[in-house]
Design a protein around this motif. Structure first.
Motif, PDB file in Angstrom:
ATOM      1  N   VAL A   1     -25.432  47.728-136.073  1.00  0.00           N
ATOM      2  CA  VAL A   1     -24.914  46.405-136.445  1.00  0.00           C
ATOM      3  C   VAL A   1     -23.404  46.307-136.247  1.00  0.00           C
ATOM      4  N   SER A   2     -22.810  47.316-135.618  1.00  0.00           N
ATOM      5  CA  SER A   2     -21.362  47.276-135.421  1.00  0.00           C
ATOM      6  C   SER A   2     -20.953  46.116-134.521  1.00  0.00           C
ATOM      7  N   ILE A   3     -21.810  45.785-133.533  1.00  0.00           N
ATOM      8  CA  ILE A   3     -21.490  44.672-132.635  1.00  0.00           C
ATOM      9  C   ILE A   3     -21.483  43.344-133.387  1.00  0.00           C
ATOM     10  N   LEU A   4     -22.344  43.243-134.439  1.00  0.00           N
ATOM     11  CA  LEU A   4     -22.351  42.039-135.270  1.00  0.00           C
ATOM     12  C   LEU A   4     -21.007  41.869-135.977  1.00  0.00           C
ATOM     13  N   VAL A   5     -20.503  42.969-136.540  1.00  0.00           N
ATOM     14  CA  VAL A   5     -19.221  42.910-137.249  1.00  0.00           C
ATOM     15  C   VAL A   5     -18.100  42.543-136.272  1.00  0.00           C
ATOM     16  N   GLU A   6     -18.120  43.135-135.075  1.00  0.00           N
ATOM     17  CA  GLU A   6     -17.100  42.782-134.083  1.00  0.00           C
ATOM     18  C   GLU A   6     -17.207  41.308-133.681  1.00  0.00           C
ATOM     19  N   SER A   7     -18.436  40.814-133.548  1.00  0.00           N
ATOM     20  CA  SER A   7     -18.635  39.396-133.204  1.00  0.00           C
ATOM     21  C   SER A   7     -18.116  38.501-134.316  1.00  0.00           C
ATOM     22  N   PHE A   8     -18.387  38.904-135.540  1.00  0.00           N
ATOM     23  CA  PHE A   8     -17.903  38.151-136.697  1.00  0.00           C
ATOM     24  C   PHE A   8     -16.381  38.077-136.688  1.00  0.00           C
ATOM     25  N   ALA A   9     -15.748  39.219-136.457  1.00  0.00           N
ATOM     26  CA  ALA A   9     -14.278  39.280-136.439  1.00  0.00           C
ATOM     27  C   ALA A   9     -13.682  38.456-135.307  1.00  0.00           C
ATOM     28  N   ALA A  10     -14.454  38.276-134.224  1.00  0.00           N
ATOM     29  CA  ALA A  10     -13.928  37.561-133.056  1.00  0.00           C
ATOM     30  C   ALA A  10     -13.821  36.057-133.292  1.00  0.00           C
ATOM     31  N   VAL A  11     -14.530  35.509-134.317  1.00  0.00           N
ATOM     32  CA  VAL A  11     -14.554  34.047-134.493  1.00  0.00           C
ATOM     33  C   VAL A  11     -13.995  33.589-135.835  1.00  0.00           C
ATOM     34  N   VAL A  12     -13.407  34.517-136.608  1.00  0.00           N
ATOM     35  CA  VAL A  12     -12.869  34.085-137.904  1.00  0.00           C
ATOM     36  C   VAL A  12     -11.664  33.166-137.675  1.00  0.00           C
ATOM     37  N   PRO A  13     -11.394  32.260-138.621  1.00  0.00           N
ATOM     38  CA  PRO A  13     -10.239  31.364-138.468  1.00  0.00           C
ATOM     39  C   PRO A  13      -8.932  32.155-138.375  1.00  0.00           C
ATOM     40  N   ASP A  14      -7.946  31.539-137.770  1.00  0.00           N
ATOM     41  CA  ASP A  14      -6.625  32.175-137.672  1.00  0.00           C
ATOM     42  C   ASP A  14      -6.090  32.463-139.078  1.00  0.00           C
ATOM     43  N   GLY A  15      -5.461  33.614-139.205  1.00  0.00           N
ATOM     44  CA  GLY A  15      -4.876  33.999-140.486  1.00  0.00           C
ATOM     45  C   GLY A  15      -5.784  34.854-141.334  1.00  0.00           C
TER      46      GLY A  15
ATOM     47  N   ARG B   1     -13.223  40.819-126.922  1.00  0.00           N
ATOM     48  CA  ARG B   1     -13.164  39.889-128.053  1.00  0.00           C
ATOM     49  C   ARG B   1     -13.442  38.462-127.597  1.00  0.00           C
ATOM     50  N   ASN B   2     -12.859  38.059-126.484  1.00  0.00           N
ATOM     51  CA  ASN B   2     -13.105  36.708-125.981  1.00  0.00           C
ATOM     52  C   ASN B   2     -14.569  36.503-125.587  1.00  0.00           C
ATOM     53  N   PHE B   3     -15.119  37.537-124.952  1.00  0.00           N
ATOM     54  CA  PHE B   3     -16.519  37.466-124.530  1.00  0.00           C
ATOM     55  C   PHE B   3     -17.432  37.288-125.752  1.00  0.00           C
ATOM     56  N   LEU B   4     -17.206  38.112-126.782  1.00  0.00           N
ATOM     57  CA  LEU B   4     -18.008  38.009-128.008  1.00  0.00           C
ATOM     58  C   LEU B   4     -17.818  36.650-128.677  1.00  0.00           C
ATOM     59  N   ALA B   5     -16.576  36.147-128.680  1.00  0.00           N
ATOM     60  CA  ALA B   5     -16.299  34.859-129.319  1.00  0.00           C
ATOM     61  C   ALA B   5     -17.069  33.737-128.626  1.00  0.00           C
TER      62      ALA B   5
END
Length: 404
Positions: A115-129, A167-171
């Motif tokens: 599930v590490s890819i899920l966490v990376e995907s999550f991190a790629a789309v969080v709001p700025d800040g 990161r962009n690809f996952l986002a």
């Protein structure tokens, strides 16, 4: 340092801050650590798939902790989690972009490779800040929060080109899959870039998904139109049926009114006939008394008295035949006339008397004909009613009356 953190950040948990997922085989727990750290963890005997996020449970813990309007830290214990459902992923969008309070920092720990890819995907789309970190265990996660609170959490290191592309690809993937965003512009790197093929592929996939979305909208619109047409047709049919029922009700009321009028007229006629019969019977009895008093030949007297008695009997039968007409008899006559319009009035009367079980002699006297004449009329009626050779008029009329 760890002992100090544990001392100043006690855990607290209410009994109802948990949710049982019996089918998936786990129980989710929410805890408050210190003043403003919310921890989500899983209790299970084996690895599980997260099926839903339980946002309502999260809200309850925030409300009862007085944190609804305050920024909070979030710890996510992924122990025993080896897969995540699509429903859970979609719920992440509500957590990130439709939440109050805002998150200061989100830290995952005990994250399995699956599930590490899920966490990376999550991190790629969080709001700025908003920072997202991954640590090995709970203590490291708490240490990171304490450092962030003190302002000592270092800025993330500069990303390599490969890390930025990933990161962009996952986002892009997440926004299309979790957020249903199919119109976002895809920044495709130059043709000679190693990642050009990947981004062209995702651009093509975005186009395909957009077309599928349009097809689905068209199908839904067609279904909507079809159902609206079916509803319209059903309403038209219903209104037509209502109008037909109203028309039939009016016709029935009119027919009932006509029948009542006919019954009233017949009652008046019956009253007149009964009165006349009673008067004639009285006169005949007076005449009979006078004949009895005459001093004449006994044979002649007997003939005269027999004639008077016969006339009295005939008048009595006639009275009884006229008085016994009821509303149901009138309905029967009306229906019989509609079914066999070629029957005349005398035949209709005979039909009613046959149905009422009067014998041939009584009916013949009532209509003023001989018994032989009555048999001739019944023979003709048998043909007019379209009956077979072995069919009985009385049975036919009784069956006909039973259907009304």
């Amino acid at each position: 340092m760890s002992k100090e953190i544990i001392a100043v950040l006690p855990d607290s948990e209410q009994k109802h801050w948990k949710s049982d997922h019996l089918q998936a085989g786990f129980t989710k727990h929410i805890k408050l650590i210190g003043r403003n750290i919310i921890q989500s963890s899983i209790e299970a005997r084996h690895d599980i798939t997260l099926d839903s996020m339980d946002i309502e449970l999260f809200d309850t813990a925030l409300q009862e902790s007085g944190l609804t309007d305050e920024p909070v830290y979030c710890l996510w214990d992924f122990a025993h989690v080896n897969d995540v459902s699509y429903t859970y992923k979609k719920s992440i969008t509500k957590l990130l972009y439709n939440r109050n309070p805002q998150f200061k920092l989100i830290v995952f720990y005990h994250v399995q490779q699956s599930v590490s890819i899920l966490v990376e995907s999550f991190a790629a789309v969080v709001p700025d800040g908003l920072r997202v970190l991954v640590t090995e265990n709970r203590q490291q996660a708490l240490d990171a929060i304490m450092e962030y609170e003190k302002g000592n959490l270092p800025e993330p290191p500069a990303e390599s080109h490969a890390a930025i592309m990933k990161r962009n690809f996952l986002a892009y993937l997440v926004r299309m899959s979790w957020f249903d965003m199919f119109d976002e512009h895809i920044s495709v790197p130059p043709f000679d870039d190693n990642y050009y093929t990947f981004f062209k592929a995702i651009e093509a996939m975005q186009t395909d998904l957009r077309e599928k979305e349009k097809e689905k909208e068209m199908e839904l619109e067609q279904l909507k139109q079809d159902y609206e047409q079916k509803i319209t047709d059903a309403v038209i049919k219903l209104n037509a049926q209502i109008e037909l029922n109203k028309k039939q009700a009016r016709e029935s009321e009119k027919e009932i009114g006509e029948l009542k009028s006919r019954i009233a007229n017949q009652d008046m006629e019956l009253t007149r006939v009964s009165t006349a019969i009673a008067e004639k019977t009285t006169a005949l009895r007076n005449l009979l008394d006078q004949i009895y008093a005459l001093d004449i030949d006994q044979d002649q007297k007997r003939q005269m008295t027999d004639s008077c008695l016969s006339l009295i009997e005939t008048e009595t039968i006639e009275k009884r035949l006229n008085i016994e007409l009821t509303e149901s008899d009138s309905v029967f006559l009306s229906k019989l006339q509609k079914k066999h319009p070629h029957l005349n009035q005398r035949e209709l009367r005979i039909s009613l008397l046959v149905k009422l079980n009067y014998d041939t002699r009584e009916i013949a006297r009532s209509v003023g004909i001989s018994t032989r004449g009555m048999e001739s009329i019944r023979y003709r009626m048998h043909k007019k009613l379209g009956l077979g050779k072995h069919q009985s008029i009385k049975t036919y009329l009784s069956d006909l009356a039973a259907t009304f």
